[in-house]
Design a protein around this motif. Structure first.
Motif, short mmCIF file in Angstrom:
data_model
loop_
_atom_site.label_atom_id
_atom_site.label_comp_id
_atom_site.label_asym_id
_atom_site.label_seq_id
_atom_site.Cartn_x
_atom_site.Cartn_y
_atom_site.Cartn_z
N ALA A 69 -7.11 -10.28 5.94
CA ALA A 69 -5.98 -10.54 5.05
C ALA A 69 -4.97 -11.48 5.71
N LEU A 70 -4.36 -12.34 4.89
CA LEU A 70 -3.28 -13.20 5.35
C LEU A 70 -1.96 -12.42 5.31
N THR A 71 -0.96 -12.93 6.01
CA THR A 71 0.31 -12.24 6.14
C THR A 71 0.95 -11.84 4.81
N PRO A 72 0.99 -12.72 3.78
CA PRO A 72 1.60 -12.29 2.50
C PRO A 72 0.86 -11.11 1.86
N VAL A 73 -0.45 -11.05 2.04
CA VAL A 73 -1.23 -9.94 1.49
C VAL A 73 -0.91 -8.66 2.25
N ILE A 74 -0.80 -8.77 3.56
CA ILE A 74 -0.46 -7.60 4.39
C ILE A 74 0.89 -7.05 3.97
N LYS A 75 1.86 -7.94 3.80
CA LYS A 75 3.20 -7.52 3.40
C LYS A 75 3.19 -6.86 2.02
N ALA A 76 2.48 -7.46 1.08
CA ALA A 76 2.42 -6.91 -0.28
C ALA A 76 1.79 -5.53 -0.28
N ARG A 77 0.71 -5.36 0.47
CA ARG A 77 0.04 -4.05 0.53
C ARG A 77 0.94 -3.01 1.19
N ALA A 78 1.67 -3.41 2.24
CA ALA A 78 2.57 -2.49 2.93
C ALA A 78 3.72 -2.06 2.02
N ILE A 79 4.28 -3.00 1.26
CA ILE A 79 5.36 -2.68 0.32
C ILE A 79 4.86 -1.70 -0.73
N THR A 80 3.69 -1.97 -1.29
CA THR A 80 3.13 -1.10 -2.32
C THR A 80 2.89 0.30 -1.79
N ALA A 81 2.28 0.40 -0.61
CA ALA A 81 2.01 1.71 -0.02
C ALA A 81 3.31 2.45 0.29
N ALA A 82 4.31 1.74 0.79
CA ALA A 82 5.59 2.38 1.11
C ALA A 82 6.27 2.92 -0.15
N GLN A 83 6.28 2.13 -1.22
CA GLN A 83 6.90 2.59 -2.46
C GLN A 83 6.16 3.80 -3.03
N ARG A 84 4.85 3.80 -2.92
CA ARG A 84 4.08 4.95 -3.40
C ARG A 84 4.34 6.17 -2.53
N ALA A 85 4.39 5.99 -1.21
CA ALA A 85 4.60 7.10 -0.29
C ALA A 85 5.99 7.72 -0.45
N LEU A 86 6.96 6.89 -0.77
CA LEU A 86 8.33 7.38 -0.97
C LEU A 86 8.56 7.85 -2.40
N ASP A 87 7.55 7.70 -3.24
CA ASP A 87 7.61 8.09 -4.65
C ASP A 87 8.70 7.33 -5.40
N ILE A 88 8.80 6.02 -5.11
CA ILE A 88 9.77 5.17 -5.80
C ILE A 88 9.06 3.98 -6.45
N ALA A 89 7.79 4.12 -6.77
CA ALA A 89 7.03 3.02 -7.36
C ALA A 89 7.61 2.57 -8.69
N ASP A 90 8.28 3.49 -9.42
CA ASP A 90 8.88 3.14 -10.70
C ASP A 90 10.25 2.50 -10.55
N GLN A 91 10.82 2.55 -9.33
CA GLN A 91 12.13 1.98 -9.06
C GLN A 91 12.05 1.14 -7.80
N PRO A 92 11.34 0.00 -7.85
CA PRO A 92 11.14 -0.80 -6.64
C PRO A 92 12.44 -1.30 -6.04
#
Length: 97
Positions: A69-92
């Protein structure tokens, strides 16, 4: 912030990265699997750590399977996982972008 639930983002397809975040107790712990870990492992970890820092996540187990993966993909996946883990996916939190 504390991880509320284990969360995953990404795929195991070529040029992608799969990341799983779960509750940790010893700071940010990485389990990185990558064919290019020797060359880019530190950069992958730094990109993910920057995202975790932006969300204020400090105790987490980060399991990463990189498939080129390139850096923008890594960042996007990390943001998505973090929002899901914090249970704030509906309020990014757009400011972390």
């Amino acid at each position: 912030m504390e991880i509320k639930k284990t969360a995953m983002a990404g795929t195991l397809e070529s040029s992608d990265l799969q990341i799983m975040l779960s509750q940790g107790t010893k700071g940010i712990e990485f389990d990185l699997t990558s064919d290019v870990a020797k060359q880019f492992g530190d950069d992958i970890k730094a990109t993910i750590k920057a995202v975790l820092d932006a969300f204020g996540i400090d105790n987490v187990l980060v399991k990463v399977v990189d498939k080129g993966a390139l850096t923008p993909v890594i960042k996007a996946r990390a943001i998505t996982a973090a929002q899901r883990a914090l249970d704030i996916a509906d309020q990014p939190q757009w400011e972390v972008l």
